[in-house]
Design an enzyme around this catalytic site. Structure first.
Site, PDB file in Angstrom:
ATOM      1  N   LYS A  21       7.807  -0.227 -38.036  1.00 19.58           N
ATOM      2  CA  LYS A  21       9.225  -0.152 -37.687  1.00 19.58           C
ATOM      3  C   LYS A  21       9.691  -1.263 -36.657  1.00 19.58           C
ATOM      4  O   LYS A  21       9.063  -1.500 -35.597  1.00 19.58           O
ATOM      5  CB  LYS A  21       9.474   1.355 -36.599  1.00 19.58           C
ATOM      6  N   PHE A  92      14.032  -2.152 -45.658  1.00 22.30           N
ATOM      7  CA  PHE A  92      13.117  -1.001 -46.157  1.00 22.30           C
ATOM      8  C   PHE A  92      13.813  -0.155 -47.374  1.00 22.30           C
ATOM      9  O   PHE A  92      13.357   0.879 -47.482  1.00 22.30           O
ATOM     10  CB  PHE A  92      13.172  -0.164 -44.810  1.00 22.30           C
ATOM     11  N   ARG A 162      19.807  12.271 -41.748  1.00 22.70           N
ATOM     12  CA  ARG A 162      18.523  12.637 -41.133  1.00 22.70           C
ATOM     13  C   ARG A 162      17.743  13.423 -41.904  1.00 22.70           C
ATOM     14  O   ARG A 162      17.723  14.616 -42.055  1.00 22.70           O
ATOM     15  CB  ARG A 162      18.905  12.920 -39.702  1.00 22.70           C
ATOM     16  N   LYS A 168       9.965   8.527 -37.783  1.00 22.18           N
ATOM     17  CA  LYS A 168       9.638   7.759 -36.951  1.00 22.18           C
ATOM     18  C   LYS A 168       8.274   8.145 -35.983  1.00 22.18           C
ATOM     19  O   LYS A 168       8.441   8.889 -35.609  1.00 22.18           O
ATOM     20  CB  LYS A 168      10.537   7.021 -36.239  1.00 22.18           C
TER      21      LYS A 168
END
Length: 259
Positions: A21, A92, A162, A168
Site C-alpha cells: 500500500k 493498482f 467500499r 487494507k
C-alpha cells in the site's frame, strides 16, 4: 474502489493477492482528466498528462516511502513545477475493463510495452493463500518503511465502492474527524496550538496533539477541515486509544487546488 480495514478472511477461497500500500495521493485518470478521490482536478504538467493512456487507470501519486508530505506539496500546486519529475504513478487498477485483476492490468502492461512511460508503475500483485504468509509479507513491508498491504480478490470483475474483497492491512487503525476547535499550547508551545479538538462522525470528540508539527501548531488546519489520525484500538467506552494526528485528509488538503 475504497478499502475496508483487514480482518481475517479465508484466503483459500478465491484468488487473493497482496500488494504494498503506497502512501501517496490517490489519483484517478479517466482518460481526459487526473482527479483526486473527491473528484477535484489535479493540475499535473502537460508532459505528465500527455504520457497517460487513452483509457482509465487508478493509483497513487507517490514520491517515496515516508514522503507523503512532500508528495502533497508537489501535487497540490495549481501551477505544477519541475518537482513533478519526482512523482511516480503507482497503478493498482484499470477500471471498466473485462476480466479479473490480472486481465485488467494486462491492458496497461500492453500499452506500456508499446509506449514506455518511466513514471508509470504497475504495482506487483502477489498470490497468497495462507494467513501466515500474508503476515510475513506485511512485516517485511513495514520493516522497509512501507505503509502496509492491500489484500484483494483478483478473480472478481471490476467493482466500485467500499468492498469486503478489497482490504487494507496496516499497523495502526485510522479514522477521520472534523476540526471543531483548539486547545492552547503550554511551555514551549505557548502562543501556539497545543492540540486540535476534532469531532468524529459518531459525535465523539478526540484531541489531537501528538503528531502535530511546529508549523501546524503555528498555523493549524481551519475549523471544518477533515483530518486523518491513527490510534491503537479503543477503550471500553469506545474512544480511540492514543490518537496521533497523521495528515489533513487528501481531498481536504487538495481543495484550494482542491484527501
Amino acid at each position: 474502489m475504497l478499502l475496508k480495514p483487514y480482518h481475517s478472511v479465508d484466503l483459500t477461497q478465491g484468488q487473493w493477492v497482496w500488494s504494498e500500500k503506497f502512501d501517496g495521493v490517490r489519483a484517478f485518470w479517466d482518460g481526459h482528466d487526473l482527479l483526486s478521490r473527491g473528484g477535484k482536478v489535479i493540475h499535473a504538467p502537460a508532459w505528465f498528462l500527455a504520457a497517460l493512456p487513452p483509457f482509465a487507470i487508478d493509483g497513487e501519486l507517490w514520491s517515496g516511502r515516508g514522503q507523503f508530505a512532500q508528495t502533497v506539496s508537489i501535487v497540490r500546486q495549481q501551477q505544477p513545477d519541475s518537482r513533478w519529475r519526482q512523482i511516480h504513478y503507482q497503478i493498482f487498477e484499470v477500471p471498466n475493463q473485462p476480466g479479473g485483476l490480472k486481465q485488467r492490468l494486462a491492458k496497461l502492461r500492453t500499452f506500456l510495452q508499446r509506449h514506455p512511460v518511466s513514471f508509470i508503475h504497475i504495482i506487483a500483485q502477489h498470490p497468497v493463500n495462507r494467513e501466515q504468509a500474508l503476515q510475513k509479507a506485511f512485516h517485511q513491508v513495514i520493516q522497509r518503511g512501507g505503509e502496509g498491504l492491500v489484500v484483494r480478490r483478483a478473480d472478481l470483475p471490476y467493482q466500485t465502492g467500499r468492498l469486503a474483497t478489497a482490504l487494507k492491512l496496516k499497523p495502526f487503525e485510522e479514522a477521520e474527524c472534523e476540526v471543531v476547535g483548539y486547545r492552547p499550547g503550554k511551555g514551549k508551545y505557548q502562543g501556539k496550538v497545543g492540540s486540535l479538538i476534532c469531532q468524529m462522525s459518531n459525535g465523539q470528540n478526540v484531541r489531537l496533539g501528538s503528531g502535530l508539527t511546529d508549523a501546524l501548531r503555528a498555523h493549524p488546519p481551519k475549523i471544518g477541515t477533515v483530518v486523518t489520525f491513527k490510534f491503537m484500538g479503543k477503550t471500553q467506552q469506545g474512544h480511540p486509544r492514543h490518537p496521533v494526528f497523521l495528515r489533513i485528509r487528501q481531498d481536504a488538503d487538495l481543495q484550494g487546488l482542491k484527501n
